[in-house]
Design an enzyme around this catalytic site. Structure first.
Site, PDB file in Angstrom:
ATOM      1  N   SER A  26       0.841  -1.201   0.000  1.00 28.97           N
ATOM      2  CA  SER A  26       0.000   0.000   0.000  1.00 28.97           C
ATOM      3  C   SER A  26       0.873   1.246   0.000  1.00 28.97           C
ATOM      4  CB  SER A  26      -0.874   0.038   1.260  1.00 28.97           C
ATOM      5  OG  SER A  26      -1.637  -1.119   1.360  1.00 28.97           O
ATOM      6  N   HIS A  59      -8.557  -4.591 -10.383  1.00 24.01           N
ATOM      7  CA  HIS A  59      -7.497  -4.600  -9.380  1.00 24.01           C
ATOM      8  C   HIS A  59      -6.580  -5.807  -9.514  1.00 24.01           C
ATOM      9  CE1 HIS A  59      -9.994  -1.477  -7.658  1.00 24.01           C
ATOM     10  NE2 HIS A  59      -8.966  -1.122  -6.923  1.00 24.01           N
ATOM     11  N   HIS A  81      -2.745 -12.355  -0.375  1.00 24.69           N
ATOM     12  CA  HIS A  81      -2.756 -12.405   1.089  1.00 24.69           C
ATOM     13  C   HIS A  81      -3.386 -13.708   1.557  1.00 24.69           C
ATOM     14  CE1 HIS A  81      -2.602  -7.962   0.381  1.00 24.69           C
ATOM     15  NE2 HIS A  81      -1.812  -7.992   1.433  1.00 24.69           N
ATOM     16  N   TYR A  83      -5.218 -13.977   4.100  1.00 31.52           N
ATOM     17  CA  TYR A  83      -6.593 -13.722   4.559  1.00 31.52           C
ATOM     18  C   TYR A  83      -7.615 -13.772   3.430  1.00 31.52           C
ATOM     19  CZ  TYR A  83      -5.832  -8.809   3.111  1.00 31.52           C
ATOM     20  OH  TYR A  83      -5.542  -7.677   2.403  1.00 31.52           O
ATOM     21  N   GLU A  84      -7.145 -13.712   2.194  1.00 30.51           N
ATOM     22  CA  GLU A  84      -8.076 -13.829   1.066  1.00 30.51           C
ATOM     23  C   GLU A  84      -8.526 -15.275   0.861  1.00 30.51           C
ATOM     24  OE1 GLU A  84      -6.990 -10.885  -2.334  1.00 30.51           O
ATOM     25  OE2 GLU A  84      -5.108 -11.350  -1.300  1.00 30.51           O
ATOM     26  N   ALA A 111       2.015  -2.063   4.365  1.00 30.83           N
ATOM     27  CA  ALA A 111       1.404  -1.134   5.319  1.00 30.83           C
ATOM     28  C   ALA A 111       1.291  -1.858   6.646  1.00 30.83           C
ATOM     29  CB  ALA A 111       0.018  -0.718   4.830  1.00 30.83           C
ATOM     30  N   MET A 208      -0.296  -7.899   7.952  1.00 24.18           N
ATOM     31  CA  MET A 208      -0.905  -9.150   7.460  1.00 24.18           C
ATOM     32  C   MET A 208      -0.191  -9.722   6.237  1.00 24.18           C
ATOM     33  SD  MET A 208      -4.875  -7.904   7.782  1.00 24.18           S
ATOM     34  CE  MET A 208      -5.420  -6.889   9.181  1.00 24.18           C
ATOM     35  N   SER A 209       1.067  -9.413   6.078  1.00 25.87           N
ATOM     36  CA  SER A 209       1.791  -9.936   4.903  1.00 25.87           C
ATOM     37  C   SER A 209       3.255 -10.139   5.264  1.00 25.87           C
ATOM     38  CB  SER A 209       1.665  -8.946   3.729  1.00 25.87           C
ATOM     39  OG  SER A 209       2.364  -7.741   4.004  1.00 25.87           O
ATOM     40  N   ASN A 232      -1.123   3.495  10.696  1.00 25.59           N
ATOM     41  CA  ASN A 232      -2.018   3.776  11.825  1.00 25.59           C
ATOM     42  C   ASN A 232      -1.321   3.343  13.102  1.00 25.59           C
ATOM     43  OD1 ASN A 232      -2.712   1.008  10.503  1.00 25.59           O
ATOM     44  ND2 ASN A 232      -3.338   0.801  12.657  1.00 25.59           N
ATOM     45  N   HIS A 244      -9.966   0.861   7.629  1.00 30.53           N
ATOM     46  CA  HIS A 244      -9.136   0.630   6.442  1.00 30.53           C
ATOM     47  C   HIS A 244      -8.899   1.948   5.707  1.00 30.53           C
ATOM     48  CE1 HIS A 244      -7.301  -1.414   3.130  1.00 30.53           C
ATOM     49  NE2 HIS A 244      -8.273  -1.150   2.297  1.00 30.53           N
TER      50      HIS A 244
HETATM   51  N1  HPA Z   1      -2.926  -4.295  11.968  1.00 40.23           N
HETATM   52  C1  HPA Z   1      -2.720  -5.245  11.025  1.00 40.23           C
HETATM   53  N2  HPA Z   1      -2.442  -4.953   9.754  1.00 40.23           N
HETATM   54  C2  HPA Z   1      -2.357  -3.665   9.413  1.00 40.23           C
HETATM   55  C3  HPA Z   1      -2.562  -2.630  10.340  1.00 40.23           C
HETATM   56  C4  HPA Z   1      -2.868  -2.959  11.693  1.00 40.23           C
HETATM   57  O1  HPA Z   1      -3.062  -2.103  12.561  1.00 40.23           O
HETATM   58  N3  HPA Z   1      -2.405  -1.454   9.662  1.00 40.23           N
HETATM   59  C5  HPA Z   1      -2.106  -1.785   8.380  1.00 40.23           C
HETATM   60  N4  HPA Z   1      -2.077  -3.113   8.213  1.00 40.23           N
END
Ligand code: HPA
Length: 271
Positions: A26, A59, A81, A83-84, A111, A208-209, A232, A244
């Site tokens: 990202s 995408h 990912h 999670y997908e 990210a 998550m990656s 964040n 998100h």
């Molecule tokens: N947690 C998990 N994955 C993320 C986060 C988070 O706070 N921010 C961006 N990807």
């Protein structure tokens, strides 16, 4: 499995053996549409056997082979990912492909949420190490030769690359944090209690990656660098809930600095 048919297709179309693969997380996706990328060879994931069709129209991911800052690179826009619902073997297939093509190194970007209270939203962090909380390991199953069955993970993130990232950031006048990335499946964000626990474990950022990719890149014998865009503060550090949307906005706001750092890193990189 996936990788061998995809490798044949890729070898037929790749204009050169890339020195370096860059996974664009990202905030960095725009690099795949840069002038250098437009002058290169773009291969949609859907042209590679075993790669699934994108779930969201427009995408789809792609690989772009191009001259970038004077080096032969392959840019990866989009990633698979866990999670997908993709099997771990697919999540790490791009790493197998780069290794088999002959790439010497990978730069993994992502990210992440910041756990370290000294870090701030929008800052970049060079990965010094990781904690694998995916609950699985991408090397489970028959060993993919000639990688070792029990590969060493003492220095996943290449110390010379980390030094170079720090020097590049200093040259650009950027703050570059150093820290441990804790990877887990998602897709739910963490609870505040989990984040407190992860701080005790020694994590500075969570995402998550990256962890499965880094493990397989090392198994392929490639050198690895990792950079997180801290989009964040992790759950419970600030009073508000996580969205998100804020992750995307912080990623977009950091994109210029992120790109400058990646370009500086690649320029004159010793491999
Ligand atoms: N947690 C998990 N994955 C993320 C986060 C988070 O706070 N921010 C961006 N990807």
């Amino acid at each position: 499995m996936t990788a061998s048919a995809a490798l044949q297709a890729l070898q037929a179309r790749a204009p050169f053996v890339p020195d370096l693969a860059i996974v664009l997380g990202s905030g960095l996706g725009a690099l795949a549409d840069s002038a250098e990328a437009r002058a290169g060879v773009s291969i949609p994931f859907t042209d590679l056997p075993g790669f699934p069709a994108p779930t969201v129209a427009g995408h789809g991911g792609k690989l772009v082979f191009c001259e970038f800052e004077g080096r032969k690179v392959v840019l990866q826009a989009g990633r698979f990912h866990f999670y997908e619902g993709h099997p771990m073997s697919l999540v790490v297939t791009p790493m197998r492909l780069y290794g088999r093509l002959g790439a010497k190194a990978v730069l993994l970007t992502n990210a992440a949420g910041a756990l370290n209270p000294e870090f701030g939203v929008g800052e970049l962090m060079a990965l010094t190490d990781h904690i694998n909380l995916f609950g699985t390991n991408p090397l489970i199953g028959p060993n993919v030769e000639p990688g070792p069955r029990f590969p060493d993970m003492t220095a996943v993130y290449d110390p010379a690359f980390r030094q170079r990232l720090a020097a590049c950031a200093a040259g650009l006048g950027q703050t570059l944090r150093q820290g441990v990335y804790l990877g887990l499946t998602g897709p739910s964000y963490e609870t505040p209690a989990e984040i407190r626990a992860f701080r005790v474990l020694g994590a500075d950022a969570v995402g998550m990656s990256t962890v499965p990719e880094a493990i397989v890149a090392r198994h392929e014998g490639m050198r690895v660098a990792g950079i997180s865009c801290l989009c964040n503060m992790a759950a419970g550090i600030l009073p508000q809930a996580l969205t998100h949307q804020e992750v995307l906005e912080a990623g977009a706001a950091a994109a210029g600095r992120f790109e400058a750092l990646v370009r500086a890193f690649v320029r004159d990189l010793q491999l």
